[in-house]
Design a protein around this motif. Structure first.
Motif, PDB file in Angstrom:
ATOM      1  N   ARG A   2      38.437  50.658  35.531  1.00  0.00           N
ATOM      2  CA  ARG A   2      37.003  50.362  35.476  1.00  0.00           C
ATOM      3  C   ARG A   2      36.731  48.969  36.032  1.00  0.00           C
ATOM      4  NH1 ARG A   2      35.261  52.806  29.515  1.00  0.00           N
ATOM      5  NH2 ARG A   2      35.502  54.987  30.091  1.00  0.00           N
ATOM      6  N   ASP A   3      37.719  48.114  35.967  1.00  0.00           N
ATOM      7  CA  ASP A   3      37.650  46.795  36.578  1.00  0.00           C
ATOM      8  C   ASP A   3      38.369  46.888  37.918  1.00  0.00           C
ATOM      9  OD1 ASP A   3      38.080  44.174  37.418  1.00  0.00           O
ATOM     10  OD2 ASP A   3      38.233  43.430  35.370  1.00  0.00           O
ATOM     11  N   GLN A  47      33.446  54.926  39.625  1.00  0.00           N
ATOM     12  CA  GLN A  47      33.761  53.638  40.234  1.00  0.00           C
ATOM     13  C   GLN A  47      35.016  53.743  41.103  1.00  0.00           C
ATOM     14  OE1 GLN A  47      31.772  51.183  40.133  1.00  0.00           O
ATOM     15  NE2 GLN A  47      32.755  49.182  39.859  1.00  0.00           N
ATOM     16  N   PRO A  51      42.209  50.411  32.957  1.00  0.00           N
ATOM     17  CA  PRO A  51      42.080  49.224  33.807  1.00  0.00           C
ATOM     18  C   PRO A  51      41.299  49.465  35.080  1.00  0.00           C
ATOM     19  CG  PRO A  51      44.291  50.150  33.941  1.00  0.00           C
ATOM     20  CD  PRO A  51      43.584  50.868  32.833  1.00  0.00           C
ATOM     21  N   ARG A  88      39.232  44.769  40.071  1.00  0.00           N
ATOM     22  CA  ARG A  88      40.295  43.793  40.292  1.00  0.00           C
ATOM     23  C   ARG A  88      41.600  44.247  39.651  1.00  0.00           C
ATOM     24  NH1 ARG A  88      37.200  38.752  37.901  1.00  0.00           N
ATOM     25  NH2 ARG A  88      36.690  40.445  36.461  1.00  0.00           N
ATOM     26  N   ARG A  89      41.515  44.868  38.498  1.00  0.00           N
ATOM     27  CA  ARG A  89      42.720  45.371  37.854  1.00  0.00           C
ATOM     28  C   ARG A  89      43.298  46.556  38.617  1.00  0.00           C
ATOM     29  NH1 ARG A  89      41.131  45.200  31.386  1.00  0.00           N
ATOM     30  NH2 ARG A  89      41.199  42.926  31.164  1.00  0.00           N
ATOM     31  N   THR A 147      46.911  48.441  30.646  1.00  0.00           N
ATOM     32  CA  THR A 147      46.864  47.001  30.839  1.00  0.00           C
ATOM     33  C   THR A 147      47.529  46.368  29.630  1.00  0.00           C
ATOM     34  OG1 THR A 147      44.827  47.082  32.131  1.00  0.00           O
ATOM     35  CG2 THR A 147      45.393  44.984  31.133  1.00  0.00           C
TER      36      THR A 147
END
Length: 351
Positions: free
Chosen positions: A129-130, A269, A127, A132-133, A230
């Motif tokens: 990598r996103d 990231q 998760p 927001r997650r 997730t």
């Protein structure tokens, strides 16, 4: 953190699972079960459990309708059996949604238990990598830390601080041995920083656990990418932390540092958004909290504690292990180098 106990991996048979799962299902469904069948497979992970199984249950209800349910069953023995008590005393009340739901505990002995928990319908194992997650996870982690501040945590027979001190000494010795290994000798360049931090560890820990407003409270104790999923729940997706067997009293910054440092190592990231995620956590933990010099110093002390709790020792041993592949040794070398970077940062900020 490494377990010092030998782990026996033995998949429980259907007959062994029959009684605890029947008890669980009867309470779960409030019905008399018919034609119960149990199918299971061994899962990887849950390093401190004797075995972790994904179990499919099929049965007929009182009306003869076919029903099915999927659960995760953990066979816990020795110190890892504390995870069952942790679920009952901490997770179920203070981490709903952040952890797989507790379904059933069957104690088969003084230090043995069968833990039945929700089987997560995983939608993504990465998760972070996103962004927001990842922000959602640190927000929920902060909310758990706040909610669990005064919670009781079952902690029988585990003196974490003593174990940390012993592990730190072993780590220092393993790093010293690297001086005689041409491929790893550059790692020993951090020996002075490690020496000073290991020597100061009791005082460093006292300061960390008294750092306001975080203090000492229940934490997950093992937050890293392998323990973050997730999950699909209802109509949405939520971050879930698994493997609560190392939950203990500590600084919330230990959880935050563990997550952000492991995230940054595996995902560029994560390192790029390090301060953004830290700020998100602090905003959820307390209004007006900022990632200022004092909090940063405590954060890096927490990171050094994490590195010395077994992770760095694990990487050093793997980097020197001739039975490992060259790729595995190289990965261990770079992981050790990253952990030493955290310790040097803490050393520069200490006092």
């Amino acid at each position: 953190m490494l377990s010092t106990q030998p782990i026996i991996i033995r998949m429980m048979t259907g007959s062994e699972l029959q009684k605890p799962l029947e008890e669980f299902l009867q309470r779960f469904s409030n019905e008399t079960l018919q034609d119960l069948t149990i199918e299971s497979k061994l899962l990887h992970g849950g390093a401190e459990a004797a075995a972790v199984q994904l179990v499919d249950l099929r049965y007929r209800d009182n009306r003869g309708c076919r029903r099915s349910l999927r659960v995760v069953v953990k066979h816990l023995q020795g110190r890892p059996a504390r995870e069952a008590a942790i679920y009952e005393s901490l997770v179920a009340a203070h981490a709903p949604g952040l952890a797989p739901a507790l379904l059933h505990v069957d104690r088969t002995g003084a230090d043995q238990a069968i833990l039945v928990i929700e089987a997560i319908r995983r939608t993504a194992a990465w998760p972070w990598r996103d962004v927001r997650r990842a922000e959602d996870l640190v927000t929920r982690l902060a909310q758990f830390h706040v909610k669990a501040e005064d919670a009781h945590i079952a902690d029988p027979g585990w003196d974490y601080e003593a174990e940390l001190g012993a592990m730190a000494e072993s780590t220092r010795e393993a790093l010293d041995e690297c001086r005689r290994d041409p491929e790893l000798s550059d790692l020993a360049g951090s020996l002075r920083s490690v020496d000073d931090i290991v020597l100061a560890l009791p005082e460093l820990r006292r300061q960390l656990l008294n750092e306001r407003p975080f203090g000492c409270r229940p934490i997950h104790g093992d937050v890293h990418p392998g323990n973050a999923l997730t999950a699909r729940r209802g109509r949405g997706e939520e971050p879930v932390l698994i493997d609560w067997g190392r939950a203990r009293l500590g600084s919330p910054l230990e959880d935050l540092s563990s997550w952000l440092q492991s995230l940054g190592y595996w995902e560029p990231q994560g390192r790029r958004y390090h301060d953004t995620l830290a700020t998100t956590y602090l905003a959820a933990f307390g209004e007006g909290l900022q990632f200022n010099a004092s909090v940063r110093a405590a954060y890096w002390m927490a990171g050094a504690s994490n590195a010395l709790s077994g992770a760095l020792l694990h990487h050093l041993r793997h980097a020197r292990d001739p039975h490992q592949t060259s790729a595995a040794r190289a990965n261990a070398y770079y992981a050790a180098k990253d952990a030493l970077r955290v310790i040097r940062r803490a050393h520069a900020l200490w006092r």
